[in-house]
Design a protein around this motif. Structure first.
Motif, PDB file in Angstrom:
ATOM      1  N   LEU A 130      -3.849  50.632  76.063  1.00 29.20           N
ATOM      2  CA  LEU A 130      -3.216  50.606  74.746  1.00 29.20           C
ATOM      3  C   LEU A 130      -3.990  49.731  73.763  1.00 29.20           C
ATOM      4  CD1 LEU A 130      -0.907  51.522  72.943  1.00 29.20           C
ATOM      5  CD2 LEU A 130       0.410  49.593  73.790  1.00 29.20           C
ATOM      6  N   ASP A 131      -4.470  48.572  74.211  1.00 27.40           N
ATOM      7  CA  ASP A 131      -5.251  47.696  73.336  1.00 27.40           C
ATOM      8  C   ASP A 131      -6.538  48.391  72.880  1.00 27.40           C
ATOM      9  OD1 ASP A 131      -3.288  45.804  73.745  1.00 27.40           O
ATOM     10  OD2 ASP A 131      -4.514  44.502  75.008  1.00 27.40           O
ATOM     11  N   CYS A 132      -7.199  49.084  73.806  1.00 26.20           N
ATOM     12  CA  CYS A 132      -8.433  49.805  73.454  1.00 26.20           C
ATOM     13  C   CYS A 132      -8.148  50.927  72.467  1.00 26.20           C
ATOM     14  CB  CYS A 132      -9.095  50.360  74.711  1.00 26.20           C
ATOM     15  SG  CYS A 132      -9.836  49.112  75.768  1.00 26.20           S
ATOM     16  N   ILE A 133      -7.089  51.684  72.707  1.00 31.89           N
ATOM     17  CA  ILE A 133      -6.729  52.774  71.801  1.00 31.89           C
ATOM     18  C   ILE A 133      -6.413  52.231  70.415  1.00 31.89           C
ATOM     19  CG2 ILE A 133      -4.951  54.511  71.307  1.00 31.89           C
ATOM     20  CD1 ILE A 133      -4.859  55.065  74.343  1.00 31.89           C
ATOM     21  N   THR A 134      -5.706  51.113  70.348  1.00 34.57           N
ATOM     22  CA  THR A 134      -5.344  50.510  69.062  1.00 34.57           C
ATOM     23  C   THR A 134      -6.584  50.129  68.264  1.00 34.57           C
ATOM     24  OG1 THR A 134      -3.268  49.680  69.971  1.00 34.57           O
ATOM     25  CG2 THR A 134      -4.087  48.619  67.976  1.00 34.57           C
ATOM     26  N   ILE A 135      -7.539  49.472  68.897  1.00 34.07           N
ATOM     27  CA  ILE A 135      -8.756  49.045  68.203  1.00 34.07           C
ATOM     28  C   ILE A 135      -9.604  50.251  67.807  1.00 34.07           C
ATOM     29  CG2 ILE A 135     -10.942  47.799  68.465  1.00 34.07           C
ATOM     30  CD1 ILE A 135      -9.377  45.752  70.179  1.00 34.07           C
ATOM     31  N   LEU A 136      -9.779  51.185  68.720  1.00 33.05           N
ATOM     32  CA  LEU A 136     -10.582  52.370  68.417  1.00 33.05           C
ATOM     33  C   LEU A 136      -9.952  53.203  67.302  1.00 33.05           C
ATOM     34  CD1 LEU A 136     -11.572  53.434  72.037  1.00 33.05           C
ATOM     35  CD2 LEU A 136     -13.110  52.522  70.287  1.00 33.05           C
ATOM     36  N   SER A 137      -8.643  53.323  67.314  1.00 32.73           N
ATOM     37  CA  SER A 137      -7.952  54.086  66.265  1.00 32.73           C
ATOM     38  C   SER A 137      -8.118  53.424  64.907  1.00 32.73           C
ATOM     39  CB  SER A 137      -6.467  54.225  66.595  1.00 32.73           C
ATOM     40  OG  SER A 137      -6.296  54.997  67.757  1.00 32.73           O
ATOM     41  N   ALA A 138      -8.035  52.103  64.866  1.00 32.28           N
ATOM     42  CA  ALA A 138      -8.219  51.381  63.604  1.00 32.28           C
ATOM     43  C   ALA A 138      -9.660  51.530  63.112  1.00 32.28           C
ATOM     44  CB  ALA A 138      -7.857  49.913  63.777  1.00 32.28           C
ATOM     45  N   ALA A 139     -10.625  51.450  64.013  1.00 33.51           N
ATOM     46  CA  ALA A 139     -12.038  51.560  63.637  1.00 33.51           C
ATOM     47  C   ALA A 139     -12.392  52.977  63.200  1.00 33.51           C
ATOM     48  CB  ALA A 139     -12.924  51.131  64.800  1.00 33.51           C
ATOM     49  N   ARG A 140     -11.657  53.957  63.666  1.00 34.60           N
ATOM     50  CA  ARG A 140     -11.911  55.347  63.285  1.00 34.60           C
ATOM     51  C   ARG A 140     -11.729  55.547  61.780  1.00 34.60           C
ATOM     52  NH1 ARG A 140      -8.007  59.364  66.126  1.00 34.60           N
ATOM     53  NH2 ARG A 140      -6.574  58.075  64.940  1.00 34.60           N
ATOM     54  N   GLU A 141     -10.903  54.708  61.150  1.00 37.97           N
ATOM     55  CA  GLU A 141     -10.602  54.831  59.726  1.00 37.97           C
ATOM     56  C   GLU A 141     -11.578  54.070  58.829  1.00 37.97           C
ATOM     57  OE1 GLU A 141      -8.237  56.956  58.907  1.00 37.97           O
ATOM     58  OE2 GLU A 141      -7.845  57.245  61.039  1.00 37.97           O
ATOM     59  N   VAL A 142     -12.515  53.339  59.426  1.00 40.90           N
ATOM     60  CA  VAL A 142     -13.450  52.507  58.671  1.00 40.90           C
ATOM     61  C   VAL A 142     -14.545  53.372  58.063  1.00 40.90           C
ATOM     62  CG1 VAL A 142     -15.161  50.656  58.884  1.00 40.90           C
ATOM     63  CG2 VAL A 142     -13.001  50.495  60.093  1.00 40.90           C
ATOM     64  N   GLY A 143     -14.905  53.081  56.815  1.00 43.06           N
ATOM     65  CA  GLY A 143     -15.980  53.802  56.134  1.00 43.06           C
ATOM     66  C   GLY A 143     -17.336  53.497  56.738  1.00 43.06           C
ATOM     67  N   GLU A 144     -18.341  54.207  56.275  1.00 44.88           N
ATOM     68  CA  GLU A 144     -19.695  54.107  56.822  1.00 44.88           C
ATOM     69  C   GLU A 144     -20.268  52.682  56.803  1.00 44.88           C
ATOM     70  OE1 GLU A 144     -21.878  56.269  58.361  1.00 44.88           O
ATOM     71  OE2 GLU A 144     -20.085  57.485  58.525  1.00 44.88           O
ATOM     72  N   ASP A 145     -20.154  51.997  55.672  1.00 44.35           N
ATOM     73  CA  ASP A 145     -20.782  50.683  55.544  1.00 44.35           C
ATOM     74  C   ASP A 145     -19.800  49.522  55.667  1.00 44.35           C
ATOM     75  OD1 ASP A 145     -23.280  51.842  55.154  1.00 44.35           O
ATOM     76  OD2 ASP A 145     -22.931  52.075  53.011  1.00 44.35           O
TER      77      ASP A 145
END
Length: 81
Positions: free
Chosen positions: A7-22
């Motif tokens: 769950l912790d990994c999914i939470t971080i990866l899901s949040a990072a998925r929304e980050v722009g290119e730079d």
């Protein structure tokens, strides 16, 4: 190293998925709804596995960029596997 929770990994990866290119996402356990220890363990685990296009770790603070191909695959694997 301890094994992070799925769950912790999914939470971080899901949040990072929304980050722009730079952009960098500053990981804050309170904002993510994680414990500090859980967030740090999961972040270190994911960084070691090259799940982010870029990352920064300074003074115990983590910041990550968008997902790399490895990160996208790992998120899919954790969420659906």
């Amino acid at each position: 190293m301890l094994n992070p929770s799925k769950l912790d990994c999914i939470t971080i990866l899901s949040a990072a998925r929304e980050v722009g290119e730079d952009a960098l996402l500053h990981l804050d356990p309170h904002t993510l709804g994680l414990t500090r220890n859980g967030m740090e363990t999961a972040a270190a685990f994911l960084i070691e596995r090259a799940c982010f296009k870029r990352h920064h770790n300074g003074n115990g603070q983590y910041a990550v960029g968008g997902l790399s191909l490895q990160g996208k695959l790992r998120l899919d694997q954790l969420a659906n596997g």
